[in-house]
Design an enzyme around this catalytic site. Structure first.
Site, PDB file in Angstrom:
ATOM      1  N   SER A 131       0.933  -1.307   0.026  1.00  0.00           N
ATOM      2  CA  SER A 131      -0.243  -0.033  -0.106  1.00  0.00           C
ATOM      3  C   SER A 131       0.881   1.277  -0.083  1.00  0.00           C
ATOM      4  CB  SER A 131      -0.938  -0.025   1.339  1.00  0.00           C
ATOM      5  OG  SER A 131      -1.463   1.223   1.331  1.00  0.00           O
ATOM      6  N   TYR A 144      -1.914  -0.530  10.602  1.00  0.00           N
ATOM      7  CA  TYR A 144      -2.202  -1.015   9.075  1.00  0.00           C
ATOM      8  C   TYR A 144      -0.856  -0.700   8.349  1.00  0.00           C
ATOM      9  CZ  TYR A 144      -3.710  -1.111   4.261  1.00  0.00           C
ATOM     10  OH  TYR A 144      -3.868  -1.426   3.048  1.00  0.00           O
TER      11      TYR A 144
HETATM   12  N1  LIG Z   1      -8.794  -0.730  -1.621  1.00  0.00           N
HETATM   13  C1  LIG Z   1      -7.457   0.410  -1.151  1.00  0.00           C
HETATM   14  O1  LIG Z   1      -7.902   1.396  -1.006  1.00  0.00           O
HETATM   15  C2  LIG Z   1      -6.193  -0.418  -0.821  1.00  0.00           C
HETATM   16  C3  LIG Z   1      -5.330   0.518  -0.763  1.00  0.00           C
HETATM   17  C4  LIG Z   1      -3.975  -0.066  -0.588  1.00  0.00           C
HETATM   18  C5  LIG Z   1      -3.704  -1.465  -0.328  1.00  0.00           C
HETATM   19  N2  LIG Z   1      -4.884  -2.104  -0.338  1.00  0.00           N
HETATM   20  C6  LIG Z   1      -4.566  -3.713  -0.141  1.00  0.00           C
HETATM   21  O2  LIG Z   1      -5.171  -4.517  -1.184  1.00  0.00           O
HETATM   22  C7  LIG Z   1      -5.580  -5.881  -0.592  1.00  0.00           C
HETATM   23  C8  LIG Z   1      -6.770  -6.154  -1.050  1.00  0.00           C
HETATM   24  O3  LIG Z   1      -7.749  -5.164  -0.762  1.00  0.00           O
HETATM   25  P1  LIG Z   1      -9.223  -4.665  -1.146  1.00  0.00           P
HETATM   26  O4  LIG Z   1      -9.209  -3.247  -1.260  1.00  0.00           O
HETATM   27  O5  LIG Z   1      -9.505  -5.626  -2.362  1.00  0.00           O
HETATM   28  O6  LIG Z   1     -10.160  -5.042  -0.048  1.00  0.00           O
HETATM   29  P2  LIG Z   1     -11.340  -6.073   0.415  1.00  0.00           P
HETATM   30  O7  LIG Z   1     -12.379  -6.005  -0.741  1.00  0.00           O
HETATM   31  O8  LIG Z   1     -11.919  -5.970   1.520  1.00  0.00           O
HETATM   32  O9  LIG Z   1     -10.910  -7.744  -0.146  1.00  0.00           O
HETATM   33  C9  LIG Z   1      -9.790  -8.254   1.012  1.00  0.00           C
HETATM   34  C10 LIG Z   1      -9.962  -9.817   0.790  1.00  0.00           C
HETATM   35  O10 LIG Z   1      -9.096 -10.329   1.635  1.00  0.00           O
HETATM   36  C11 LIG Z   1      -9.815 -11.386   1.964  1.00  0.00           C
HETATM   37  N3  LIG Z   1      -9.446 -11.565   3.334  1.00  0.00           N
HETATM   38  C12 LIG Z   1      -9.563 -10.876   4.335  1.00  0.00           C
HETATM   39  N4  LIG Z   1      -9.390 -11.539   5.736  1.00  0.00           N
HETATM   40  C13 LIG Z   1      -8.923 -12.828   5.135  1.00  0.00           C
HETATM   41  C14 LIG Z   1      -8.529 -13.924   6.076  1.00  0.00           C
HETATM   42  N5  LIG Z   1      -8.339 -13.800   7.256  1.00  0.00           N
HETATM   43  N6  LIG Z   1      -8.139 -15.037   5.409  1.00  0.00           N
HETATM   44  C15 LIG Z   1      -8.492 -15.185   4.104  1.00  0.00           C
HETATM   45  N7  LIG Z   1      -8.772 -14.173   3.140  1.00  0.00           N
HETATM   46  C16 LIG Z   1      -9.153 -13.029   3.853  1.00  0.00           C
HETATM   47  C17 LIG Z   1     -11.266 -11.093   1.703  1.00  0.00           C
HETATM   48  O11 LIG Z   1     -12.046 -12.310   1.658  1.00  0.00           O
HETATM   49  P3  LIG Z   1     -12.894 -13.094   2.831  1.00  0.00           P
HETATM   50  O12 LIG Z   1     -13.794 -11.652   3.661  1.00  0.00           O
HETATM   51  O13 LIG Z   1     -14.045 -13.805   1.899  1.00  0.00           O
HETATM   52  O14 LIG Z   1     -11.981 -13.742   3.750  1.00  0.00           O
HETATM   53  C18 LIG Z   1     -11.180 -10.339   0.662  1.00  0.00           C
HETATM   54  O15 LIG Z   1     -11.332 -11.175  -0.578  1.00  0.00           O
HETATM   55  C19 LIG Z   1      -5.394  -5.702   0.869  1.00  0.00           C
HETATM   56  O16 LIG Z   1      -3.832  -6.409   0.994  1.00  0.00           O
HETATM   57  C20 LIG Z   1      -5.437  -4.487   1.111  1.00  0.00           C
HETATM   58  O17 LIG Z   1      -4.569  -3.943   2.425  1.00  0.00           O
HETATM   59  C21 LIG Z   1      -5.984  -1.880  -0.677  1.00  0.00           C
END
Ligand SMILES: NC(=O)c1ccc[n+]([C@@H]2O[C@H](COP(=O)([O-])OP(=O)(O)OC[C@H]3O[C@@H](n4cnc5c(N)ncnc54)[C@H](OP(=O)(O)O)[C@@H]3O)[C@@H](O)[C@H]2O)c1
Length: 265
Positions: A131, A144
Site C-alpha cells: 500500500s 495498518y
Molecule cells: N482498496 C484500497 O484502497 C487499498 C489500498 C492499498 C492497499 N490495499 C490492499 O489491497 C489488498 C486487497 O484489498 P481490497 O481493497 O481488495 O479489500 P477487500 O475488498 O476487503 O478484499 C480483501 C480480501 O481479503 C480477504 N481476506 C480478509 N481476511 C482474510 C483472512 N483472514 N483469510 C483469508 N482471506 C481474507 C477477503 O475475503 P473474505 O472476507 O472472503 O475472507 C477479501 O477477498 C489488501 O491487502 C489491502 O491492504 C487496498
C-alpha cells in the site's frame, strides 16, 4: 491468488483468467463467493475457503496445489488484507497484532510453504500487495501502515534473494481504491477528493505487470509515488501536512471498522 472473493483480488482473478493457458486457485474465507467467481471465469479455476491466519492455512493451500494442479505454481499473489482504524492509545498492541497477523505474517507463512513449488516451477513470480500506506503513515492507520511497511521491507530482501532462483518478486502499492473493505466513502462524497479514488481493475493490471510482466514495483494510480517520495525528500513538510486538520479526511473508514470480522464489511 489470496483475497480473491472481492475487490482487488476478484478483479485480478478476472484479469489473469484472460491469459492463454491460465489456471487459477482462488483463496479467501467466503466459499460461496469463490465458487461463483470460479464458475464465471473463462479458464480452469479451483478454490479453497480458508482463514489465512489459521495455523494450518499454508499447508492446506500447498496440498490443494499438489492435489488439484500437480504442484505447479507460476504466480503467487499475496493480496488478502484488511484495516481496522484506531489510534494507538485506543487500539494498542492488540490492533497492531491483528494487522501483522493478516497483512504480514499470513503472506510470509504462505510464501514459506509455497516457495519450493515456485522455485521448481521457475520462471515464476510472487506479487505482494502492499500500500502507499506502507511508505507514508497517517493518524489512526499506524497498525495498518506498520504491517505494510514490514511487507515492503521483507519483499525487497526477498527480491534480491530469489533472483538467482528465477522467482521474481513484484511489489504493488495501491492508493485509495474503492472496494468493499476500503470504500473510501469520505473521499468519494466530495468533488474535491473524488478524483483521487481509483478502481480495482487498475490494480489488477499493475499486479499483472509486476508478476508475469516482471516489473519490480508499481504505485496505483502512479502519482501516489509522489507521496512516498515526499516522505523521503521533504520529511518535515510531509509530517506537518499529515498532522494537520485537513489530513483527517485521508484516514477513511474501512470495512473492518466497528466489526470483529473485516470481511463482514
Ligand atoms: N482498496 C484500497 O484502497 C487499498 C489500498 C492499498 C492497499 N490495499 C490492499 O489491497 C489488498 C486487497 O484489498 P481490497 O481493497 O481488495 O479489500 P477487500 O475488498 O476487503 O478484499 C480483501 C480480501 O481479503 C480477504 N481476506 C480478509 N481476511 C482474510 C483472512 N483472514 N483469510 C483469508 N482471506 C481474507 C477477503 O475475503 P473474505 O472476507 O472472503 O475472507 C477479501 O477477498 C489488501 O491487502 C489491502 O491492504 C487496498
Amino acid at each position: 491468488m489470496t483475497g480473491a472473493s472481492t475487490g482487488i483480488g476478484e478483479a485480478t482473478a478476472i484479469r489473469l483468467s484472460r491469459e492463454p493457458g491460465a489456471e487459477l486457485v482462488l483463496v479467501a474465507r467466503r466459499e460461496e463467493r469463490l465458487r461463483e467467481l470460479a464458475e464465471s471465469l473463462p479458464c480452469r479455476a479451483t478454490y479453497l475457503a480458508v482463514d489465512l491466519t489459521g495455523e494450518d492455512a499454508p499447508e492446506r493451500i500447498r496440498q490443494h496445489l499438489e492435489n488439484e494442479h500437480g504442484g505447479e505454481l507460476h504466480l503467487l499473489v499475496n493480496n488478502a488484507g484488511a484495516s481496522w482504524r484506531a489510534g494507538f492509545a485506543e487500539g494498542g498492541y492488540a490492533n497492531v497484532h491483528r494487522h501483522m497477523e493478516l497483512n504480514f505474517d499470513a503472506a510470509v507463512r504462505l510464501t514459506e510453504a509455497l516457495l519450493p513449488l515456485l522455485r521448481a516451477s521457475a520462471p515464476s513470480a510472487i506479487v505482494n500487495v502492499a500500500s502507499t500506506a506502507g511508505r507514508v503513515s497517517r493518524a489512526r492507520t499506524g497498525s495498518y501502515s506498520a504491517s505494510k511497511f514490514a511487507l515492503i521491507g521483507w519483499s525487497d530482501s526477498l527480491y534480491a534473494e530469489e533472483q538467482p532462483h528465477g522467482v521474481h518478486i513484484g511489489l504493488v502499492l495501491p492508493g485509495f481504491i474503492q472496494t468493499e473493505g476500503f470504500p473510501a466513502t469520505e473521499l468519494r462524497e466530495k468533488a474535491l477528493t473524488r478524483w483521487i479514488v481509483s478502481k480495482p481493475p487498475k490494480v489488477a493490471e499493475a499486479i499483472f505487470e509486476c508478476g508475469p510482466g516482471r516489473k519490480a514495483e508499481r504505485y496505483v494510480p502512479r502519482p501516489y509515488a509522489l507521496a512516498a517520495h515526499s516522505r523521503i525528500l521533504f520529511p518535515a513538510l510531509t509530517r506537518r501536512v499529515l498532522s494537520g486538520g485537513a489530513a483527517s479526511s485521508l484516514t477513511t473508514s474501512t470495512g473492518g471498522d466497528g466489526a470483529d470480522d473485516p470481511g463482514s464489511g
